[in-house]
Design an enzyme around this catalytic site. Structure first.
Site, PDB file in Angstrom:
ATOM      1  N   ASP A   8       8.995  -6.351   2.434  1.00 24.50           N
ATOM      2  CA  ASP A   8       9.514  -7.703   2.221  1.00 24.50           C
ATOM      3  C   ASP A   8      11.031  -7.570   2.049  1.00 24.50           C
ATOM      4  O   ASP A   8      11.610  -6.502   2.294  1.00 24.50           O
ATOM      5  CB  ASP A   8       8.816  -8.392   1.035  1.00 24.50           C
ATOM      6  CG  ASP A   8       9.161  -7.781  -0.312  1.00 24.50           C
ATOM      7  OD1 ASP A   8       9.881  -6.759  -0.350  1.00 24.50           O
ATOM      8  OD2 ASP A   8       8.699  -8.319  -1.347  1.00 24.50           O
ATOM      9  N   CYS A  65       7.775  -2.979  -1.118  1.00 24.85           N
ATOM     10  CA  CYS A  65       8.272  -4.231  -1.700  1.00 24.85           C
ATOM     11  C   CYS A  65       9.050  -3.834  -2.951  1.00 24.85           C
ATOM     12  O   CYS A  65       9.456  -2.679  -3.075  1.00 24.85           O
ATOM     13  CB  CYS A  65       7.145  -5.231  -1.972  1.00 24.85           C
ATOM     14  SG  CYS A  65       5.884  -4.695  -3.140  1.00 24.85           S
ATOM     15  N   THR A  67       8.174  -3.604  -6.200  1.00 23.73           N
ATOM     16  CA  THR A  67       7.429  -2.657  -7.036  1.00 23.73           C
ATOM     17  C   THR A  67       6.423  -1.822  -6.249  1.00 23.73           C
ATOM     18  O   THR A  67       5.934  -0.816  -6.757  1.00 23.73           O
ATOM     19  CB  THR A  67       6.634  -3.419  -8.106  1.00 23.73           C
ATOM     20  OG1 THR A  67       5.737  -4.322  -7.423  1.00 23.73           O
ATOM     21  CG2 THR A  67       7.546  -4.200  -9.044  1.00 23.73           C
ATOM     22  N   HIS A  98      -7.204  13.871  -1.175  1.00 24.63           N
ATOM     23  CA  HIS A  98      -8.449  13.551  -1.880  1.00 24.63           C
ATOM     24  C   HIS A  98      -8.987  12.156  -1.562  1.00 24.63           C
ATOM     25  O   HIS A  98     -10.197  11.940  -1.603  1.00 24.63           O
ATOM     26  CB  HIS A  98      -8.249  13.661  -3.394  1.00 24.63           C
ATOM     27  CG  HIS A  98      -8.151  15.089  -3.855  1.00 24.63           C
ATOM     28  ND1 HIS A  98      -8.231  15.446  -5.191  1.00 24.63           N
ATOM     29  CD2 HIS A  98      -7.970  16.245  -3.173  1.00 24.63           C
ATOM     30  CE1 HIS A  98      -8.112  16.766  -5.310  1.00 24.63           C
ATOM     31  NE2 HIS A  98      -7.938  17.274  -4.097  1.00 24.63           N
ATOM     32  N   HIS A 133     -14.786  15.166  -1.223  1.00 21.47           N
ATOM     33  CA  HIS A 133     -13.968  13.951  -1.225  1.00 21.47           C
ATOM     34  C   HIS A 133     -14.473  12.941  -0.195  1.00 21.47           C
ATOM     35  O   HIS A 133     -14.315  11.738  -0.365  1.00 21.47           O
ATOM     36  CB  HIS A 133     -12.500  14.296  -0.970  1.00 21.47           C
ATOM     37  CG  HIS A 133     -11.972  15.287  -1.949  1.00 21.47           C
ATOM     38  ND1 HIS A 133     -11.879  15.011  -3.294  1.00 21.47           N
ATOM     39  CD2 HIS A 133     -11.553  16.567  -1.788  1.00 21.47           C
ATOM     40  CE1 HIS A 133     -11.408  16.079  -3.925  1.00 21.47           C
ATOM     41  NE2 HIS A 133     -11.208  17.043  -3.035  1.00 21.47           N
TER      42      HIS A 133
HETATM   43  C1  RB5 Z   1       9.896  -9.920  -4.842  1.00 20.24           C
HETATM   44  O1  RB5 Z   1      10.766 -10.457  -5.774  1.00 20.24           O
HETATM   45  C2  RB5 Z   1       8.869  -9.047  -5.538  1.00 20.24           C
HETATM   46  O2  RB5 Z   1       8.036  -9.815  -6.325  1.00 20.24           O
HETATM   47  C3  RB5 Z   1       8.089  -8.262  -4.509  1.00 20.24           C
HETATM   48  O3  RB5 Z   1       8.968  -7.508  -3.742  1.00 20.24           O
HETATM   49  C4  RB5 Z   1       7.080  -7.275  -5.047  1.00 20.24           C
HETATM   50  O4  RB5 Z   1       7.639  -6.462  -6.017  1.00 20.24           O
HETATM   51  C5  RB5 Z   1       5.768  -7.814  -5.451  1.00 20.24           C
HETATM   52  O5  RB5 Z   1       4.841  -7.072  -5.778  1.00 20.24           O
END
Ligand code: RB5
Length: 148
Positions: A8, A65, A67, A98, A133
């Protein structure tokens, strides 16, 4: 090896860097977007990457993204996808060895580009070990299918 990569807006700068470095390393990397830092929704790029892996067009995928959490949630909704969120190389190796993970998710707001590259290489270079596995992965597939 042909792989798909997507992000993203939050993951876009890290994706751009990884695409360049992985191509330099000889990987065939299809960049399925997004292509700018303009705000967008992570499921919109998780979907083509995950479906491409699930349908066999790509051996492995990478999703980034902020996180890595949203991408991993989205990718794991696609049947046949085993997405693993990794922030260090040990987990990336184990996810392949695994869990037979086929999509790597990373958080661009969690790790820097140097570590992300090492994590991606660890994931791409590791192979599933099979054996005991395989039985566990088969049980994941049974869960996904709702088999008794
Ligand atoms: C975008 O602000 C953020 O929410 C997205 O990149 C991601 O971290 C969501 O899981």
């Amino acid at each position: 090896m042909r792989i798909a990569i997507g992000s993203d807006h939050a993951g876009f700068p890290l994706k751009a860097e990884l695409v360049e470095r992985l191509r330099q390393d000889g990987y065939e990397v299809d960049d399925l977007g997004t292509h700018s830092t303009e705000s967008c929704d992570y499921p919109d790029t998780a979907r083509p990457v995950a479906e491409g892996v699930s349908q066999g067009r790509y051996r492995l995928g990478i999703l980034i993204c902020g996180t890595g959490i949203g991408m991993s949630m989205a990718a794991n909704k696609v049947p046949g996808v085993r997405a693993a969120l990794c922030s260090e190389t040990f987990s990336a190796r184990m996810a392949r060895a695994h869990n037979d993970a086929n999509v790597l998710c990373m958080g661009a707001r969690v790790i820097g580009p140097g570590l992300a590259y090492d994590v991606a290489r660890a994931f791409l270079e590791s192979e599933f070990e099979g054996g005991r596995h395989q039985r566990r992965v088969d049980k994941l597939t049974a869960l996904e299918r709702g088999d008794a």
